[in-house]
Design a protein around this motif. Structure first.
Motif: not given
Lengths: 296, 592, 85
Positions: B539-559
């Motif tokens: 669960x922790x591992x997945x959570x980490x991946x989701x957080x990172x994935x959200x960050x990457x997505x938001x970063x691309x959208x912001x850019x």
């Protein structure tokens, strides 16, 4: 005033049907009526089958609870409130102003029934009718007369019914005794009886003996004892009810067996009038009215 | 006071044991007899002890009445009947039966201890004390909406500011209609103006009395009869949650007919639902303009008109939370307006999901969405943000990125959002085997991830357990109940549950199917109480991946510096992932 | 025997033990629900019927009815064929 109770050996042995017949028989007289249980409801509380309603004439008296009075179609006029409480309100004395059905929830202990009876003595009541409840008998120790209702709902085994009736009749025929005997107060268990073998004893009433589950043993024990009672009602007759609720998956249905043979044997072997109220109402009336007129 | 407790039964004495415990707690003296004690013995004990009360328990069937009556006779013969009060309790016992048997009182199987105690202690038993009084809860209460990580905050600020700047000088047919409708609701006669901005279906309805297909008018007589029926409906409210005050349990309705909806709502309320969500027909989202009047629809989805909504409202219990969804179509702002006017508590807005999986053009829905969020703030109508694009195949992190943008945007506009991750067995999960071992870890991971980013209420839906249901009723109720237990274990604020007909698609769902899931959920809450479900390390591992994935997505959208373009270009989910920018309302956004 | 009857017969012969019917009724109390439901089952021609479960809440009752086709000890059609009954 004479009191007359209808006692049964089980639920649905035809107590209320007998009571209704008695109400008709005695319609010329001033009657008060009550139940030591619950009478006049539409459906049985356990089987859900329809129950006979209690019809009461104008001018009669009814002893019932406040809540029950509200649900009666007869118009009732409150005369007196007793200091007797039930699960469904306090017991009161009513005069019937207009005929109709009445729901009866009366005094359910011997003591309370006696209180009501003593109060009614002072009123203009000639006959006090007391309906029984389930298989209850003890309060009838204070009644002058009883009718015993037996029926197929107790058992469909005719020998069993005959034996049971015989023992009840036998107890009701125990002599009234005096103070010269050893007094046994309260409930008389079989153990107590067997410890008193050979003695001359006085028990309060036949009802105090009849609360055992083992009637056969009771009868045997009585052979070895000299028992008398302080008080007892006089048995007028036995009624038989051939209908009984039969357990079905989803509840109960009314079934019926032939009890005419049982009735004949009770009459012959126990020497007591025995009848089916539904078919022999007139005979019941003759027996009761004759007795009451003689005593009154 | 002194009590003799007598189980007149060969085996069962649990009820008396529990009563005994209560009586002892209150300082009474008790003698608890074992089952199968002979009645003669009981009489002897009572003669010796002289209790104030004799409490008898017995299930009543045929034959038991004689036994109970004989016990009273024995007490009478022993001279005890007037010295002690005798009470009978058990299945099938009623006051009437107690009177018939000669007992002082009788209590049936659903009696509370308070009732018995009140009787024996001579107090008055106020039934009100034990009837559940539900009150409406504000799901958003206590949340700050703070974005916990500054890196996320900067990205969300950037994206929101860009959206607001972009939307500022843009308008749409829906926004203009909403403005007109607001005035119409104030009594102005602007129908002609309104109709100029509507599709032909709506215009024909008003001008030529032509009803859309499979829609019919509800008559005045029907409405009156319905109101009489609903007014008579009365039940004891119940709370499904056992020892916790969360989660609230919501059910969706939208049978097409407001009467059937109302009946489903009443039954759901009676069986413990805390809230309901209104679902409108899918065509309602693709048609410019809303109809009026009381309308029944023969297919899924109940038509949104102010009259229909008011009819539903009239059927709702005062404690029931009511959400009217507005999120995805061409009438999004107007629906928020009507929801607020009809007295709804919540609405539903997500322009990312609505434009990628709801069929509405991204540009159009962004403009409408911003306006709808403003209305949501103005009418103090919190909104939830569903992420059902996951069901099409969009990975959770991308759906969540969109949800967080809509949440942050709403907060900036003064509205109060509710995050709605799905608890589901989604295509992305299947492809990546996230749920190979269990359904717990990945769902937990979603919640952990969102909590790490934003302090906001979380309400999984819609419904929980999506894609784990089958047409089998037991399996369906079971999977919903387990997902509900997981939500409870995670301390989530609310859940939306399916009926056991969730996977059945060939007809309308039934009320029985609703009751069955509600019962199952109550049982799950009872089973777990405050106990927790423990996920594995995954669960922790997945959570980490989701957080990172959200960050990457938001970063691309912001850019990208253009939210609408980001939607079209698949930054919140590609066509391969099942995200298809909608076409309804394309090219209808105007500069103002 | 018309086609429909023969099909009904066929279904009954294949039942292992019982048929359950479930629904939600608008009714005033549990007794009302039971009575209505049992009468209905009987009207369908079932004799050995029972109410397995009923939960009433104010105005509606969730109910599960049962009609036994075979009880343990009966001559089961799935052993003895269609004339078992």
């Amino acid at each position: 005033m004479l009191s007359l109770g209808v006692l049964g050996t089980a639920k649905n042995t035809g107590k209320t049907t007998t009571l209704n017949a008695l109400l008709k028989c005695l319609s010329g007289k001033s009657i008060a009526i009550t139940s030591i249980g619950f009478d006049g409801e539409d459906l049985d509380h356990i089987t859900g089958l329809p129950k006979p309603k209690v019809l009461i004439e104008e001018g009669s008296f009814a002893v019932t609870s406040e809540e029950a009075a509200k649900h009666s179609t007869a118009r009732l006029h409150l005369l007196r409130r007793f200091d007797i409480r039930t699960a469904l309100g306090s017991i009161c004395l009513y005069r019937v102003r207009q005929a109709g059905t009445v729901i009866l929830i009366g005094p359910h202990s011997s003591e309370d029934l006696l209180t009501v009876k003593q109060t009614l003595e002072k009123d203009m009541v000639e006959v006090f009718l007391i309906d029984g409840a389930i298989n209850r008998i003890v309060p009838f120790q204070h009644s002058d007369f009883v009718v015993l209702a037996v029926g197929a709902s107790r058992s469909t085994n005719l020998d069993f019914l005959l034996t049971e009736t015989r023992i009840i009749v036998k107890m009701l025929r125990l002599p009234i005794g005096g103070k010269d005997r050893k007094l046994v107060e309260g409930l008389v268990s079989l153990e107590k009886l067997s410890s008193l073998r050979g003695e001359r004893i006085l028990v309060e009433s036949p009802m105090h003996l009849l609360l055992t589950e083992d009637f056969v043993r009771l009868e045997q024990l009585l052979n070895d004892l000299d028992v008398a009672v302080m008080r007892k009602p006089e048995l007028l007759c036995v009624t038989v009810n051939p209908c009984y609720p039969e357990r079905r998956m989803e509840g109960y249905a009314l079934a019926r067996i032939d009890l005419s043979e049982l009735a004949r044997r009770i009459e012959r072997e126990l020497d007591v009038p025995c009848l089916n109220v539904m078919e022999e109402e007139e005979r019941l009336c003759r027996i009761v009215v004759e007795k009451i007129d003689k005593q009154g | 006071m002194k009590f003799v407790l007598f189980p007149l039964d060969p085996v069962h004495d649990v009820a008396l044991k529990m009563l005994n415990r209560e009586l002892l707690k209150r300082g009474h003296q008790t003698i608890l007899l074992p089952p199968d004690t002979k009645m003669e013995e009981v009489i002897e004990i009572c003669q010796k002890e002289m209790p104030d009360f004799i409490m008898v328990s017995r299930t009543v069937g045929y034959g038991a009445a004689e036994l109970l009556a004989r016990f009273i006779d024995m007490l009478d013969a022993a001279g005890l009947r007037k010295k002690c009060k005798v009470v009978v309790g058990g299945k099938a016992i009623t006051k009437e039966l107690a009177a018939e048997l000669g007992y002082d009182a009788g209590f049936g199987e659903r009696t509370s201890w308070e009732e018995v105690i009140a009787y024996v202690e001579g107090g008055r038993f106020e039934r009100e004390e034990i009837t559940v009084k539900k009150t409406k809860k504000d799901i958003t209460q206590g949340y700050t909406y703070e974005v916990r990580d500054s890196a996320f905050r900067e990205l969300l600020d950037e994206i929101s500011d860009q959206i607001l700047a972009w939307a500022k000088d843009r308008t749409s047919l829906a926004i203009e209609r909403t403005k007109i409708k607001e005035k119409m609701l104030e009594g102005e006669d602007l129908l002609e103006e309104y109709l100029k901005l509507c599709d032909e279906v709506v215009v024909s309805y008003f001008r030529k009395n032509v009803l859309p297909k499979k829609v019919r008018l509800i008559t005045k007589e029907e409405k009156e009869k319905f109101e009489r029926l609903v007014n008579r409906i009365d039940f004891n409210e119940r709370i499904l949650r056992h020892s916790l005050d969360k989660p609230l349990v919501f059910v969706q309705y939208g049978t097409g007919c407001p009467f059937m909806d109302a009946m489903h709502i009443k039954v759901s309320e009676a069986w413990g639902a805390d809230g309901v969500l209104h679902f409108d027909p899918s065509w309602g989202a693709r048609c410019e303009g809303l109809l009026e009047g009381l309308l029944a629809h023969e297919e899924d989805g109940s038509i949104i008109t102010l009259e229909n909504l008011k009819l539903i409202k009239s059927a709702l219990n005062s404690s029931t939370l009511w959400c009217v969804r507005a999120h995805r179509g061409l009438n999004t702002p107007e629906t928020v307006l009507l929801a607020a006017r009809a007295g709804a508590d919540l609405t539903k807005i997500n322009m990312v999901y609505g434009s990628l999986n709801g069929g509405t053009d991204p540009e159009r829905l962004t403009v409408d969405g911003v306006y709808a969020l403003q209305l949501s703030a103005r009418y103090k109508l919190p909104y939830d943000i569903p992420t059902n694009e996951e069901l099409g195949g969009v990975p959770a992190h991308k759906a969540f990125a969109g949800m967080l943008v809509v949440a942050h945007l709403g907060v900036k506009l003064g509205a109060r959002p509710i995050l709605k991750p799905l608890f589901c067995y989604s295509p992305d999960v299947m492809i990546n085997d996230y749920m190979k071992d269990n359904y717990v870890d990945y769902n937990v991971a979603k919640v952990l991830a969102l909590r790490r980013i934003m302090d906001a209420p979380i309400w999984p839906g819609e419904p929980i357990g999506f894609m784990t249901h089958t047409e089998d009723r037991v399996q369906s109720a079971m999977t919903t109940a387990l997902h509900a237990a997981l939500a409870s274990s995670l301390g989530l604020d609310a859940i939306t549950i399916a009926s056991t007909d969730e996977a059945y698609a060939r007809g309308a769902i039934t009320v029985s199917a609703r009751i069955d899931t509600l019962r199952a959920v109550a049982e799950a809450f009872r089973f777990f109480g405050r106990a927790r479900i423990e996920p594995t390390k995954k669960a922790e591992e997945y959570a980490e991946n989701i957080v990172n994935g959200i960050y990457e997505t938001l970063k691309k959208v912001a850019e990208r510096q253009d939210f609408v373009a980001a939607l079209y270009e698949g930054l919140f989910g590609t066509r391969e992932e099942g995200a298809n920018p909608g076409r309804a309302g394309r090219g209808t956004v105007r500069k103002c | 025997m018309n086609l429909l009857e023969s099909e009904v017969g066929l279904m009954i012969e294949k039942i292992v033990d019982a048929i359950d019917i479930e629904t939600t009724l608008l009714c005033k109390d549990e007794e009302d629900a039971k009575n209505t439901a049992v009468q209905y089952l009987k009207s369908l021609g079932f004799n050995d019927v029972d109410v397995v479960f009923v939960e009433h809440n104010g105005f509606a009752a969730r109910i599960r009815l049962r009609a036994y086709v075979f009880r343990p000890g009966d001559r089961y059609a799935w052993i003895f064929g269609g004339d078992a009954r």
